[in-house]
Write an enzyme that holds these catalytic residues in place. Structure first.
Site, PDB file in Angstrom:
ATOM      1  N   GLY A 100       0.808  -1.208   0.000  1.00 49.33           N
ATOM      2  CA  GLY A 100       0.000   0.000   0.000  1.00 49.33           C
ATOM      3  C   GLY A 100       0.844   1.262   0.000  1.00 49.33           C
ATOM      4  O   GLY A 100       0.398   2.319  -0.469  1.00 49.33           O
ATOM      5  N   GLU A 123       2.176  -8.075  -1.803  1.00 48.29           N
ATOM      6  CA  GLU A 123       0.922  -8.625  -1.276  1.00 48.29           C
ATOM      7  C   GLU A 123       0.748 -10.110  -1.581  1.00 48.29           C
ATOM      8  O   GLU A 123       0.143 -10.852  -0.798  1.00 48.29           O
ATOM      9  CB  GLU A 123      -0.273  -7.846  -1.838  1.00 48.29           C
TER      10      GLU A 123
END
Length: 720
Positions: A100, A123
């Site tokens: 992020g 991720e």
């Protein structure tokens, strides 16, 4: 939270504040929204810089929020709002921009990175995909092939590679925040029409359908059952074939499927487990993690075979001075050439100096008098190791830590040969030692917390994940491996083939099955250990047992018989498989093995039967897991997380299965217990199949989740 200041008159600076990596928690997201509103509403501010405190931009989402209800501003609208801002927004990337954090930077109009920063979208390693626009923006910015590789592997890139790919606009050797402020002043009046990545067309690769079919095939092959990499391909395909808004919807759908999956929970368990293994107390109540490690500046490695060479390289790369010791000039020169080559190749890959000057080669044991720590890495021969430890005890200065790189021998016996047994610990590296992330730090009853702390800290310095384990035969990893290997042999006796067993395990997610891995490691290594233990066929004491029994329990001599034929695996071109040339890598089924197994079964009146992948998995994996429960009973490992980290990092257990103990919980402890009871009834001469007391206790306690097992373990220990 986030701090807002105005600098250089017209630059609004937003500083993320959430140590240690400025993760995007609810408070940080709220802070960004509030501070952006403040900056955009301030008429004196012409441009905005976003940075992180303490030299780190942002490590991504706060993974702790995944297990509860997400609160605070959603990340995707926040990034869209930032991208649509009328004032230029510049990301000042220092340290890290991961997950992020990189998606946040991609929502900015410009990105300035420090030369030592690392960027990536990892991720996939948590069983997820970059779902804050990363799978849609990155392909638009750097092209589909490059974005696909980064997203499906989770690989981090250096600032230099990020610049080459086009992820960042500038790289600086100076303070990135200062550089970003200067940059923001220059672009204050620039048009932003060409800076909003979501508006970019995504360049479609030639023959788009064929490209993605090939990519999917390759990713499926490498993923070995993991679903997140497959979803990543689907998300990037959406970026290439759909308008941005529809691509974002597809990204959201795919993420929703992954987020609640068992694989995501498994991979997040691995993430937290790697951090949990750093907290561990010894059976005497002393905590190594609160003990101050001794500084280690100079080390000696004794024995420069495969392991010793890798350990030497790992120490040199960590910045230590190393004395590399061998017994003969020929062996020393061969080792010097090999170590120099390894240092050079690794340095080239990392773009750092090779560190040749860090290593001194010698045959003189007296040089041990000047080192802070010794790692003995000769082959697994207890008399030889004892002799070395006796010598070291008389040569080394007081306080020198004495370590052995044994894969399973009793370190207490080695400690007993020294004047200061409290300074002796095991450091079990995994081959190749300069590459593999795992280090088992083995303590005995007399090992001091300071010695354990020093070994653990040195492992961290070398970039390892260090796990403290108690002393027993095989420690944790190899102790659990023994019943797993035994079951594989028994399955062959009962009718399986090496291809069937390996196929089931590789389909489960292992890179290699039992027999391919044995061929790679060398069948003679385990044979030598069995001979030393008087287990091998030709070394069993006369009249003690039949060929298929030892000490009242079932034993398979198949590996011994194969070694007697000179079939040692890849190194000889023949093992459980055939290789086209010695040291060849491609394993091919060998008709000789089928004949060999049929002759063996006929000799012992064994009737072959058909078996499926499910039986292979249950027999091999549940016996391994059962031994893990016994290790927890014995206090050899601090908790199930330690076992899972050891198996994922050291033994190729698929990360998306979470480790053997987590996997047992996912399957259902009652199911594991029931199947073990079934197999033990069928094979009462295999004690490893008898369910452990801890497993029975956990099932009786309602099969609590893995993070609550320690409560049951504590009660079990108190009753013993």
């Amino acid at each position: 939270m986030a701090l807002y200041t105005r600098v250089s008159g017209s630059v609004g600076m937003i500083t993320l504040q959430n140590p240690p990596v400025n993760a995007l928690s609810a408070a940080v997201r709220q802070g960004i929204v509030d501070m952006m509103d403040k900056a955009l509403g301030d008429p004196k501010v012409k441009s905005v810089v976003i940075c992180g405190q303490n030299g780190r931009f942002c490590g991504g989402a706060d993974i702790r929020e995944f297990s509860g209800n997400m609160t605070g501003p959603p990340l995707v609208p926040m990034i869209h709002s930032m991208e649509s801002a009328a004032k230029p927004v510049v990301a000042a990337i220092e340290g890290i921009a991961l997950g992020g954090g990189l998606e946040l930077a991609l929502g900015c109009h410009y990105r300035i990175a420090h030369s030592k920063a690392r960027l990536g979208l990892p991720e996939v390693q948590l069983g997820l995909l970059p779902a804050a626009g990363g799978s849609q923006r990155l392909p638009r910015l750097i092209g589909v092939p490059a974005a696909l590789e980064l997203i499906t592997t989770g690989r981090h890139v250096t600032a230099a590679e990020a610049l080459q790919l086009g992820i960042v606009d500038e790289v600086t050797e100076q303070n990135a925040v200062d550089a970003a402020v200067k940059f923001a002043l220059r672009v204050a009046d620039a048009s932003l029409d060409a800076r909003r990545i979501s508006t970019f067309p995504c360049p479609r690769p030639p023959a788009t359908d064929a490209f993605f079919e090939r990519a999917m095939q390759q990713v499926r092959q490498n993923a070995r059952g993991a679903v997140a990499p497959v979803a990543c391909v689907q998300a990037v395909r959406a970026a290439a074939t759909l308008p941005y808004a529809q691509g974002m919807e597809r990204e959201k759908e795919l993420m929703a499927t992954l987020f609640t999956s068992g694989q995501a929970r498994a991979q997040q368990h691995c993430f937290f487990a790697q951090r949990a293994v750093n907290r561990w107390s010894m059976p005497n109540g002393a905590r190594w993690d609160t003990s101050k490690p001794r500084p280690v500046r100079k080390a000696m490695v004794i024995g420069l075979g495969t392991m010793g060479r890798g350990i030497t390289v790992a120490l040199a790369q960590a910045g230590l001075s190393v004395v590399a010791l061998e017994t003969t000039e020929k062996q020393l020169m061969e080792a010097k050439q090999a170590v120099s080559g390894m240092l050079e190749r690794t340095a080239k890959r990392r773009a750092v100096a090779p560190g040749f000057d860090k290593v001194r080669y010698s045959r003189d044991m007296r040089l041990a008098a000047d080192v802070d720590l010794v790692i003995e890495a000769v082959f697994e021969d207890m008399p030889l190791k004892k002799k070395i430890f006796q010598q070291l005890s008389s040569v080394c200065k007081p306080g020198t830590l004495l370590c052995t790189n044994t894969s399973g021998l009793d370190i207490d016996q080695l400690a007993s040969q020294t004047r200061n047994p409290e300074l002796v610990v095991g450091m079990h590296f995994f081959a190749p030692a300069h590459v593999m992330k795992l280090l088992e730090v083995v303590y005995g009853p007399r090992s001091s917390p300071t010695a354990v702390a020093t070994a653990m800290q040195l492992g961290k310095q070398m970039g390892k994940v260090s796990v403290a384990v108690g002393n027993c035969r095989g420690f944790v990893g190899n102790r659990m491996l023994k019943p797993y290997l035994e079951q594989a042999f028994f399955l062959l006796e009962e009718g399986a083939t090496p291809e069937l067993v390996d196929g089931a395990l590789e389909e489960f997610g292992f890179a290699m099955g039992v027999f391919r891995m044995s061929d790679l490691s060398g069948l003679d290594v385990a044979w030598r250990i069995r001979k030393a233990d008087e287990l091998a066929v030709t070394d069993a004491p006369a009249g003690q047992s039949t060929a298929r029994s030892r000490q009242g329990r079932r034993y398979s001599p198949l590996g011994d018989l194969l070694c007697e034929q000179g079939r040692f695996g890849q190194k000889t071109g023949l093992g459980w498989y055939r290789y086209d040339e010695p040291a060849g890598r491609v394993a091919k089924p060998d008709p000789w093995i089928q004949d060999f197994l049929e002759r063996y079964r006929a000799q012992h009146a064994l009737v072959a039967r058909r078996m499926d992948h499910q039986e292979v998995l249950e027999r091999c994996l549940y016996s391994l897991i059962n031994e893990g429960f016994r290790i927890l009973e014995d206090g050899i490992a601090a908790g199930p997380e330690d076992i899972d980290v050891i198996y994922v990092l050291g033994y190729g257990w698929p990360r998306h299965r979470g480790g053997p103990m987590f996997y047992a919980g996912m399957v259902g402890l009652a199911r594991v217990l029931e199947r073990l009871e079934h197999f033990h009834r069928e094979h009462p001469d295999v004690p490893g199949l008898q369910p452990s007391n801890l497993l029975r206790k956990l099932v009786a306690s309602g099969s609590p989740p893995v993070h609550r097992w320690k409560e049951v373990i504590k009660k079990l220990h108190s009753q013993l």
